[in-house]
Scaffold this active site. Structure first.
Site, PDB file in Angstrom:
ATOM      1  CB  CYS A 164      -7.043   3.544   3.981  1.00 49.89           C
ATOM      2  SG  CYS A 164      -7.475   2.791   5.565  1.00 49.89           S
TER       3      CYS A 164
ATOM      4  CG  ASN B 181      -9.156  -2.119   2.782  1.00 51.37           C
ATOM      5  OD1 ASN B 181      -8.405  -3.047   3.051  1.00 51.37           O
ATOM      6  ND2 ASN B 181      -9.082  -0.952   3.396  1.00 51.37           N
ATOM      7  CD  GLU B 182      -8.765  -2.122   7.443  1.00 54.29           C
ATOM      8  OE1 GLU B 182      -8.996  -0.980   7.885  1.00 54.29           O
ATOM      9  OE2 GLU B 182      -7.669  -2.677   7.570  1.00 54.29           O
TER      10      GLU B 182
ATOM     11  CD  GLU C  66      -2.786   1.324   2.407  1.00 56.27           C
ATOM     12  OE1 GLU C  66      -3.677   2.183   2.374  1.00 56.27           O
ATOM     13  OE2 GLU C  66      -2.684   0.476   3.305  1.00 56.27           O
TER      14      GLU C  66
END
Length: 824
Positions: free
Chosen positions: A246, A378-379, A57
């Site tokens: 993120c 994602n999350e 990331e």
């Protein structure tokens, strides 16, 4: 790709030298006895070649200023306050004479919005990253620039530092409209503080001012920084997950176009990142800087192929996470993103004659990239909203590409309401694989080695896409190693696992811990890197069932003082009372006489106002104040709390031993979206119980915490909120045994995460083995940290000659040891 290659660094004669450098017990009695019993006839879980991988990331300047080898910062003058409040289009540039950043119709192209107008006789100088542009004597560096000068000009390009020139200057004649010009430098000396300057005799327009080392990873154009790429390759990862994180599920879901107003805070969208670099979009990075997208999807796929890893891209699901927590309700936009995902699969796998396969081929790769897995989302903290959209992505992908495994996720934590809801939806929907993420204390990892023992063998498989123990000390890596033995033991459930984050530039850190650290001149593997490398290069093909005795221990009651804190919030506390189990008062404070009983150990601004203890700094984080005796046990804590302002709610602590070891009830945490009890152990936190919920500003809450032994019950406004028992042992001695099908070797992997040696009787269950084993040991002081100049956590290889059907081996204190035992 073979996962069981072995390189032996020391010969058999090196045994005494190798063992001499390992930490030894301080006294002969500092030894604990264990047994390991192996059952070679039993059949354990098969371990896939892709078991362990890496997650990239762009955080901590992992891409620009990191793995992406470009040496010029802000090469296209696109930096903006949308990226960072301190940025301008000339960030990292200094001007001599006249120069300005211009956004008008004279630009290079529509997606490259800003360019530099450089006046006659003027120059600009770029400072690069960290201390400057790093060059090494004798090495070549390739310069390029897009330039426009209708009346003609000569550009003089120089590499220099404060001591003088670093390479002979280059002159470039420019005339006419936009065109790309190139030159090559050969450095005459080494410097970490280089500057690249471009001067013009007459007025000119410049864009995409670039300097690359010729010596990139595999000598590829628009390539990767060699030392970082090689450290990742040395792990022999089975997969590469990219680009986030993120970055994927935050910001606007719109594209980068005139229709959307050229939005600069968007989710990571793959089509922005392919094609000629000068035509790629720019974007704000969630972590507070700019993304040039010079390192884009094509480069990720190429890197995965180069290191022999399965590519595993992640696309946005149109539900933001990472504190934003918003679902996009735009059916047309959702359909566009679903089509983009189908196009991505064609870009990766389609023939060179297909629409998107043709784009890949034009970029230099006519062969497919063999994509097999893709993550959606994602999350996300909104499990129902996420899953509704995930189903639409999955249906479209499976209809057109049934061979692709579509990966869902379970939110940002290892437990709690979001986690449980997401898993329920994934199980009921028959999802193939679920991505779990968690960052916890070393104690949590020692306590939860058995986490996956009870997972449904017939349910969705687990992709442990992000995990770490909140530190880069050896004690963190030891805890992770202990946990990894449980991952391998459950390889039939945990199919993929990757530590995170992967990279950190030491001068641009947003997140710790990180696996590989670097600056502009060097890179080094953390203690965690050494553990990951040891496991990833010695996986084996199948688990051989084994069992071990545990560590004798006595678990006493939760003890500790009490505390009050806030996080980005102003709050008032009153009527604090601590009562022992026998009814006697340990502490009673209504603050009418001040706050002399309280000790401030965190930040913030505390004062007594109108008979309340108030923390007034709504920006301060972790403002802990404590009172009482660390020996307190079996007590009731009562607090009245009122939120004044800010982003979150209250933090009420109990069992406080010191600033790194305590429990607290976090009410209205995570941007006032959920509440949880967190345990801090040596500074790292783990979540023990959590629920969705928020705290209202201006409302007084009665908070009560009842501690009995290791049982804790929590009450909010007189109603039981939840309870837990913290009684899982943090077992420091863990092991797993696997077999390498190629060599027939048994690989005995033992983690001893304690300050005493582990004298271990090993019973191989009648396996026919040779008498000599190749041994790799990692051992160090628990607080040891690898740095640029000192790497106390380094593998030591040796030979052990006492292997038999039953034998004894003493594993050093605070060590990870792998014995590769050949068959006979």
């Amino acid at each position: 790709m073979s996962r069981t290659r072995w390189r032996l660094g020391l010969s058999a004669t090196a045994l005494l030298t190798a063992t001499a450098v390992l930490p030894a017990p301080a006294h002969a009695e500092d030894v604990t006895d264990y047994t390991i019993t192996v059952d070679p006839a039993a059949r354990g879980a098969a371990i896939d070649d892709t078991m362990y991988g890496v997650f990239f990331e762009d955080i901590n300047r992992a891409a620009d200023g990191g793995l992406y080898a470009e040496l010029v910062q802000n090469r296209s003058f696109e930096y903006s306050t949308a990226d960072n409040a301190s940025y301008t289009p000339l960030t990292s540039w200094s001007v001599t004479g006249a120069a300005e950043a211009v956004n008008d119709s004279g630009r290079l192209n529509e997606r490259n919005r800003t360019y530099l107008s450089l006046g006659a006789g003027s120059s600009v100088t770029n400072a690069g990253y960290n201390t400057g542009i790093r060059v090494e004597q004798g090495k070549k560096y390739d310069f390029s620039v897009w330039a426009r000068a209708e009346g003609g000009t000569t550009l003089t390009v120089t590499l220099k530092d404060a001591a003088g020139t670093l390479a002979p200057a280059r002159q470039i004649a420019v005339k006419g409209g936009w065109a790309r010009y190139q030159a090559t430098f050969t450095a005459t000396r080494t410097s970490n503080r280089g500057r690249l300057a471009v001067a013009a005799t007459n007025a000119a327009a410049l864009d995409m001012v670039s300097l690359f080392p010729r010596d990139t990873y595999k000598n590829q154009p628009n390539g990767l920084r060699k030392d970082l790429a090689e450290k990742i390759e040395a792990l022999r990862p089975g997969f590469l997950r990219f680009p986030g994180g993120c970055l994927v599920n935050t910001g606007s879901m719109e594209d980068y176009s005139e229709a959307s107003g050229w939005q600069r805070e968007r989710s990571y969208q793959w089509k922005d990142t392919i094609g000629p670099v000068e035509q790629r979009a720019t974007n704000a990075n969630f972590w507070g800087y700019n993304q040039s997208y010079g390192l884009g999807y094509y480069e990720y796929f190429r890197f995965a192929e180069d290191i022999g890893a399965m590519p595993l891209p992640v696309v946005p699901a149109l539900v933001t996470g990472c504190g934003q927590n918003k679902a996009t309700d735009d059916e047309a936009l959702l359909k566009r993103h679903i089509q983009d995902t189908l196009d991505l699969i064609e870009f990766a796998n389609g023939p060179a004659t297909s629409t998107w396969g043709k784009v890949r081929a034009r970029m230099g790769h006519p062969r497919p990239f063999h994509l097999t897995h893709i993550g959606v989302g994602n999350e996300e903290n909104l499990p129902h909203e996420f899953y509704a959209r995930f189903q639409k992505f999955r249906a479209a992908i499976e209809a057109k590409y049934p061979e692709i495994t579509v990966v869902s996720n379970s939110g940002p934590d290892d437990s709690g309401t979001t986690f449980e809801t997401a898993w329920k939806l994934n199980r009921e929907g028959g999802v193939d694989m679920v991505d779990e993420h968690y960052y916890n204390s070393p104690q949590w990892f020692l306590q939860n080695n058995d986490r996956y023992d009870s997972y449904d063998r017939n349910g969705p498989k687990v992709f442990l896409g992000e995990y770490a123990s909140q530190g880069n000390a050896w004690k963190n890596a030891l805890a992770e190693a202990a946990y990894m033995t449980g991952l391998e033991r459950n390889a039939d459930v945990v199919k993929l696992a990757s530590y995170a984050p992967l990279l950190a530039n030491e001068d641009y850190v947003q997140w710790r811990p990180d696996m590989i650290w670097f600056n502009n001149r060097a890179s080094w593997g953390s203690a965690n890197y050494e553990v990951q490398k040891l496991f990833m290069t010695n996986v084996g093909d199948r688990v051989v069932p084994s069992r071990a005795t545990g560590t004798p221990s006595v678990s006493g009651p939760i003890t500790g003082a009490v505390g009050l804190s806030t996080w980005a919030t102003s709050a008032a506390y009153d009527d604090v009372k601590v009562t022992a189990a026998d009814g006697s008062t340990l502490l009673s404070d209504d603050f009418s006489g001040g706050a002399a009983r309280w000790k401030q150990v965190g930040g913030g601004s505390w004062s007594v106002q109108d008979g309340q203890y108030v923390q007034t700094d709504a920006a301060a984080e972790n403002t802990l104040v404590t009172a009482g005796d660390p020996a307190w046990k079996d007590y009731d804590l009562h607090v009245k709390a009122t939120k004044k302002s800010g982003k979150e709610g209250f933090l009420v602590a109990f069992g406080v031993k010191d600033t790194g070891n305590y429990y607290w009830w976090n009410l209205g945490g995570w941007n006032n979206t959920q509440s949880a009890v967190e345990q801090a152990s040596d500074g790292g936190k783990s979540t023990l119980i959590s629920k969705a919920g928020s705290i209202e500003t201006g409302r007084a809450y009665d908070i009560d915490i009842k501690v009995r032994g290791r049982q804790v019950t929590l009450y909010l406004d007189g109603q039981e909120w939840g309870s837990f028992t913290d009684d899982k042992p943090a077992e420091p001695f863990r092991q797993v045994v696997t077999r390498d099908a190629g060599t027939g070797e048994l690989i005995v992997k033992v983690v001893n995460a304690q300050d005493t040696a582990a004298r271990t009787a090993i019973d191989l269950g009648g396996a026919k083995v040779a008498s000599r084993a190749r041994v790799t040991t990692l051992a160090a002081d628990q607080n040891a940290v690898n740095t640029e100049t000192d790497t106390p956590v380094t593998p030591v290889t040796s030979t052990f000659s006492g292997v038999a059907d039953t034998f004894t081996y003493t594993f050093p204190a605070n060590s990870v040891t792998f014995l590769r035992i050949p068959r006979r």
